[in-house]
Design an enzyme around this catalytic site. Structure first.
Site, PDB file in Angstrom:
ATOM      1  N   LYS A  80       1.353 -16.563   6.911  1.00 45.19           N
ATOM      2  CA  LYS A  80       1.152 -15.253   6.861  1.00 45.19           C
ATOM      3  C   LYS A  80       1.207 -14.604   8.254  1.00 45.19           C
ATOM      4  CE  LYS A  80      -0.597 -11.950   4.045  1.00 45.19           C
ATOM      5  NZ  LYS A  80      -0.707 -11.708   2.500  1.00 45.19           N
ATOM      6  N   GLY A 180      -9.566   0.693  -5.083  1.00 47.77           N
ATOM      7  CA  GLY A 180      -8.222   0.905  -4.685  1.00 47.77           C
ATOM      8  C   GLY A 180      -7.112   1.052  -5.874  1.00 47.77           C
TER       9      GLY A 180
HETATM   10  P1  NAD Z   1      -2.053  -0.658  -0.783  1.00 47.40           P
HETATM   11  O1  NAD Z   1      -2.229  -0.440   0.589  1.00 47.40           O
HETATM   12  O2  NAD Z   1      -0.887  -0.274  -1.576  1.00 47.40           O
HETATM   13  O3  NAD Z   1      -3.270  -0.345  -1.823  1.00 47.40           O
HETATM   14  C1  NAD Z   1      -4.669  -0.187  -1.353  1.00 47.40           C
HETATM   15  C2  NAD Z   1      -5.174   0.615  -1.832  1.00 47.40           C
HETATM   16  O4  NAD Z   1      -6.783   0.576  -1.507  1.00 47.40           O
HETATM   17  C3  NAD Z   1      -4.677   1.988  -1.122  1.00 47.40           C
HETATM   18  O5  NAD Z   1      -4.614   2.858  -2.006  1.00 47.40           O
HETATM   19  C4  NAD Z   1      -6.073   2.651  -0.187  1.00 47.40           C
HETATM   20  O6  NAD Z   1      -6.409   3.813   0.045  1.00 47.40           O
HETATM   21  C5  NAD Z   1      -7.201   1.795  -0.936  1.00 47.40           C
HETATM   22  N1  NAD Z   1      -8.337   1.532  -0.032  1.00 47.40           N
HETATM   23  C6  NAD Z   1      -8.453   1.112   1.127  1.00 47.40           C
HETATM   24  N2  NAD Z   1      -9.612   1.076   1.860  1.00 47.40           N
HETATM   25  C7  NAD Z   1     -10.484   1.409   0.400  1.00 47.40           C
HETATM   26  C8  NAD Z   1     -11.866   1.357   0.485  1.00 47.40           C
HETATM   27  N3  NAD Z   1     -13.045   0.919   1.030  1.00 47.40           N
HETATM   28  N4  NAD Z   1     -12.164   1.735  -1.004  1.00 47.40           N
HETATM   29  C9  NAD Z   1     -11.379   1.987  -2.021  1.00 47.40           C
HETATM   30  N5  NAD Z   1     -10.058   2.189  -1.859  1.00 47.40           N
HETATM   31  C10 NAD Z   1      -9.562   1.720  -0.525  1.00 47.40           C
HETATM   32  O7  NAD Z   1      -1.961  -2.333  -1.028  1.00 47.40           O
HETATM   33  P2  NAD Z   1      -1.467  -3.137  -2.485  1.00 47.40           P
HETATM   34  O8  NAD Z   1      -0.093  -3.738  -2.084  1.00 47.40           O
HETATM   35  O9  NAD Z   1      -1.850  -2.318  -3.532  1.00 47.40           O
HETATM   36  O10 NAD Z   1      -2.343  -4.366  -2.198  1.00 47.40           O
HETATM   37  C11 NAD Z   1      -3.713  -4.284  -2.812  1.00 47.40           C
HETATM   38  C12 NAD Z   1      -4.580  -5.574  -2.211  1.00 47.40           C
HETATM   39  O11 NAD Z   1      -3.960  -6.608  -3.201  1.00 47.40           O
HETATM   40  C13 NAD Z   1      -4.437  -6.248  -0.936  1.00 47.40           C
HETATM   41  O12 NAD Z   1      -5.702  -6.914  -0.701  1.00 47.40           O
HETATM   42  C14 NAD Z   1      -3.342  -7.045  -0.959  1.00 47.40           C
HETATM   43  O13 NAD Z   1      -3.354  -7.988  -0.051  1.00 47.40           O
HETATM   44  C15 NAD Z   1      -3.526  -7.668  -2.252  1.00 47.40           C
HETATM   45  N6  NAD Z   1      -2.155  -8.290  -2.929  1.00 47.40           N
HETATM   46  C16 NAD Z   1      -0.878  -7.332  -2.951  1.00 47.40           C
HETATM   47  C17 NAD Z   1       0.135  -7.868  -3.492  1.00 47.40           C
HETATM   48  C18 NAD Z   1       1.389  -6.986  -3.727  1.00 47.40           C
HETATM   49  O14 NAD Z   1       2.333  -7.151  -4.576  1.00 47.40           O
HETATM   50  N7  NAD Z   1       1.309  -5.770  -3.325  1.00 47.40           N
HETATM   51  C19 NAD Z   1       0.221  -9.219  -3.898  1.00 47.40           C
HETATM   52  C20 NAD Z   1      -0.800 -10.069  -3.527  1.00 47.40           C
HETATM   53  C21 NAD Z   1      -1.960  -9.531  -3.118  1.00 47.40           C
END
Ligand code: NAD
Length: 354
Positions: A80, A180
Site C-alpha cells: 500500500k 460514509g
Molecule cells: P470515499 O472517500 O469515496 O468514501 C468515504 C465517505 O466517507 C465519503 O463520502 C466521506 O465524505 C465520508 N466520511 C469521511 N469522514 C466521515 C465521518 N467522520 N463520518 C461519516 N462519513 C465520513 O471512499 P470509498 O472508496 O467509498 O472507501 C470507503 C472505505 O472503504 C475506505 O475505508 C476504503 O479504504 C475502504 N475500501 C474501499 C474500496 C473501494 O473499492 N473503493 C475497497 C476496499 C476498501
C-alpha cells in the site's frame, strides 16, 4: 520516528520513502509481502498531520492488503502507498507522475491502484512513468472504479451475517446504519440494500450526497456522531478506520458489524469486545475484497466478469467458514481471520524459497 521498532511494523519486506522537491511529493510505499506475487494495493492521498501518521497508515494498510489478498486467494502479495497531500495549491498531474517514478523504482515489486483521495484519472498520470499500475479508466483490460464490486462483495457478505445473526434470508424490515453512505462504496451499497428492501439510516460529511440518497431510497439522515447510537440491525462502517474503539463499542446496538472500511477495529482486542456483546463481526479485509478482486482481473489481463463473480462467491464462503470457526471455538472472528491469513502467507513464503 522509528521504523523497525514501530508498533505497526510486521517484518515488512520493504518500506520506501519517496520524495520529490519540485512537485512536493512525500510518499511512503509499504511492501508487506511478495510471498504470493507482486505486492498490490491502493495509493491513498490524505492530509496527514505528520509523517508518523502516514507511516502508520502505510504499515497497517500494506499488512492488511497481504491478509486481504491471501484470503481472497489471489496470486498477489500485499502493499500500500500513502501520499501526504501537499498543503495549498499543487500540480496534481505532476505529483502523480513523480509518484509513478517512485513506483517504477521498485521494478514491479509493488503494483499501485487507487484508494481514498485518489482517482482513476490520477492513475493515468502514474501510468506515464510505470506499467505497474492498475485501476485505470481506459485501455484493453481496464477495470475502472473498483467501488461497485467492493459494494457488491460487502452486500453479499452482509447477507451471510444477517442469515446467521437474524435468521433471515431476505432483507425486508432489516435496518442498516451506514457510515460514509455518500462515498463511492457507501452509495453503491445503499442502492443494493434499498433494492433488497432494507431500511437505511445514513450519515456522511457530504450533505448533498446524503440528500440524494434520501430522495432516491427514502433513507433517514442522522448526524455524524449519532450513527453509533441507532436502533439498527447492522452497522456498516464505510468511511474511515479505527471507528470501533472503547468510546464507540458500548453505543452500538446492532447485532452485526459489516462494512467496507479498512482497519475498522482501533485495536485487535476490540474483536473480543464485539464478541462479548454478542455481535457478529465480518472481518473488514475479508468482506471488502471485491475491489481488489476486480483489479486482479485487470492484472491478469483478459478481464473476465464471470471470474470476478466466482471470486465473490468464494468471499461469501470464506466469511462463512471464519464465522463457523469463531462460533465453534468461541474466539473472535478477526483473530481467526488473522491466524488463517498469516498461516497461508507463511506457507507461500516457504514454498517460494523452496
Ligand atoms: P470515499 O472517500 O469515496 O468514501 C468515504 C465517505 O466517507 C465519503 O463520502 C466521506 O465524505 C465520508 N466520511 C469521511 N469522514 C466521515 C465521518 N467522520 N463520518 C461519516 N462519513 C465520513 O471512499 P470509498 O472508496 O467509498 O472507501 C470507503 C472505505 O472503504 C475506505 O475505508 C476504503 O479504504 C475502504 N475500501 C474501499 C474500496 C473501494 O473499492 N473503493 C475497497 C476496499 C476498501
Amino acid at each position: 520516528m522509528s521504523v523497525f521498532e514501530h508498533p505497526s511494523f510486521d517484518n515488512h519486506e520493504k518500506v520506501l520513502f519517496a520524495t520529490d522537491e519540485q512537485t512536493g511529493l512525500k510518499a511512503i510505499i509499504g511492501v508487506h509481502s511478495t510471498a504470493s506475487g507482486p505486492a498490490c494495493g491502493g495509493c491513498r492521498m490524505w492530509t496527514y498531520p505528520s509523517s508518523t501518521e502516514a507511516l502508520n497508515d502505510a504499515l497497517r494498510l500494506s499488512q492488511g492488503m497481504s491478509y486481504k489478498n491471501i484470503m481472497a486467494d489471489l496470486p498477489i502479495g500485499g502493499g500500500k502507498s500513502v501520499i501526504m497531500k501537499p498543503a495549498g495549491d499543487f500540480d496534481r498531474v505532476a505529483l502523480f507522475e513523480a509518484f509513478g517514478r517512485a513506483v517504477e523504482s521498485l521494478n514491479g515489486e509493488y503494483i499501485s491502484a487507487e484508494d481514498v483521495g485518489v482517482s482513476p484519472a490520477d492513475m493515468m498520470a502514474v501510468r506515464r512513468f510505470t506499467t505497474h499500475v492498475v485501476g485505470l479508466p481506459e485501455g484493453k483490460d481496464a477495470s475502472g472504479d473498483p467501488s461497485p464490486v467492493t459494494a457488491e462483495g460487502v452486500f453479499r457478505g452482509m447477507k451471510v451475517c444477517i442469515e446467521r445473526a437474524l435468521g433471515k434470508t431476505d432483507l425486508s424490515g432489516v435496518t442498516v446504519a451506514i457510515q460514509g453512505a455518500a462515498g463511492h462504496v457507501g452509495s453503491y451499497l445503499s442502492g443494493h440494500l434499498a433494492r433488497a428492501g432494507a431500511k437505511l439510516i445514513i450519515t456522511d460529511i457530504n450533505v448533498d450526497g446524503l440528500e440524494r440518497l434520501k430522495a432516491e431510497y427514502g433513507a433517514t439522515i442522522v448526524g455524524l456522531d449519532e450513527i453509533y447510537d441507532q436502533d439498527a440491525d447492522v452497522f456498516a462502517p464505510c468511511a474511515l478506520g479505527s471507528i470501533i474503539n472503547p468510546d464507540t463499542i458500548g453505543r452500538i446496538k446492532a447485532k452485526i458489524i459489516a462494512g467496507a472500511a479498512n482497519n475498522q477495529l482501533a485495536t485487535r482486542d476490540m474483536g473480543a469486545e464485539i464478541m462479548k456483546r454478542g455481535i457478529v463481526y465480518a472481518p473488514d479485509y475479508v468482506l471488502n475484497a471485491g475491489g481488489i478482486i476486480n483489479v486482479m482481473g485487470e492484472i491478469a489481463g483478459d478481464f473476465d466478469p464471470a471470474w470476478v463473480q466466482g471470486k465473490l462467491t468464494g468471499l461469501e464462503q470464506t466469511l462463512g467458514e471464519i464465522l463457523d470457526q469463531s462460533d465453534k471455538e468461541g474466539r473472535p472472528s478477526n483473530v481467526i481471520a488473522d491466524e488463517i491469513a498469516r498461516q497461508r502467507i507463511e506457507e507461500k513464503r516457504v514454498a517460494k524459497l523452496a
